[in-house]
Design a protein around this motif. Structure first.
Motif: not given
Length: 240
Positions: A179-180, A183, A186-187, A221-222, A224-225, A228-229
């Motif tokens: 997941p990291g 993330e 995405a960020a 996880a996608t 969530r990312a 957040a992104g």
């Protein structure tokens, strides 16, 4: 803007022999971005696989791992013959792009210097970002396929630099297995990312080893990312 998980029916940069069975699992789960490599199965089987994926409502991706001009051009011809939606990878846009344009296939080549198999991305961040910018200037290049985690340097910095170098969508490919890393992609502003080996080997953390559990965990996880992104400035345009 969307941030898409592209499930690759591949292990160690080769399409797996049981790709069709895995494709059925992915389609049943609602995955709609699914790809495979230009090696591992004969063209006839790749054509059948592509046809099944498209019939199931998926956008299809063929990723090129050829290292010489002749085989890369042949891979582009295969993509056109079997009718994929999007060709990822390769390094010779001047040869490949005209073939794909005539077939109506979207094209996202690799920026930077690519060596070996499985492929490795070489060069400094500025050099790779400059390569990305040059490629993206072409009207027949629709995005970029960045082997971010196949690079030995500062990967988050590399992803941000390449996404800043062009408004066209950037897909992060290779060695994303937790997941990291999703993330971080995405960020950076990426439009999406690929996972193949990690899912097929049951290596994605926090999930069962079965493919259904793996794909469900990666999809979660996608989401969530992506959320957040978007809160941090958003991801890029849709890759498909």
């Amino acid at each position: 803007m969307s941030f898409d998980f592209i499930f690759m029916l591949t292990r160690n940069d080769r399409t797996v022999p049981d790709a069709m069975a895995h494709a059925e699992t992915a389609l049943a789960l609602g995955l709609r971005h699914i790809g495979f490599k230009d090696v591992g199965l004969p063209e006839r089987e790749l054509a059948l696989l592509n046809a099944r994926l498209r019939a199931g409502g998926a956008t299809t991706y063929l990723e090129v791992v050829s290292l010489d001009a002749e085989t890369e051009l042949r891979s582009a011809s295969v993509a056109a013959a079997i009718g994929v939606d999007h060709l990822l990878g390769g390094t010779r846009a001047e040869l490949v792009a005209p073939v794909l344009a005539s077939a109506g296939i979207r094209y996202s080549p690799f920026p930077g210097r690519i060596t070996g198999h499985p492929s490795v991305l070489e060069g400094g961040v500025e050099e790779i970002a400059a390569s990305a910018a040059r490629l993206a200037e072409r009207d027949d290049v629709h995005g970029l396929d960045l082997l971010a985690y196949r690079h030995a340097g500062d990967v988050p910095a590399l992803m941000r630099a390449v996404c800043r170098a062009t408004p066209k969508p950037v897909i992060m490919a290779g060695s994303i297995a937790d997941p990291g890393r999703i993330e971080a992609a995405a960020a950076s502003g990426a439009a999406g990312f690929t996972i193949g080996t990690a899912a097929l080997d049951g290596a994605f953390p926090g999930a069962g080893a079965g493919l259904t559990d793996q794909l469900s965990a990666i999809s979660a996880a996608t989401r969530r990312a992506a959320g957040a992104g978007a809160g941090a400035g958003g991801a890029g345009a849709r890759p498909g």
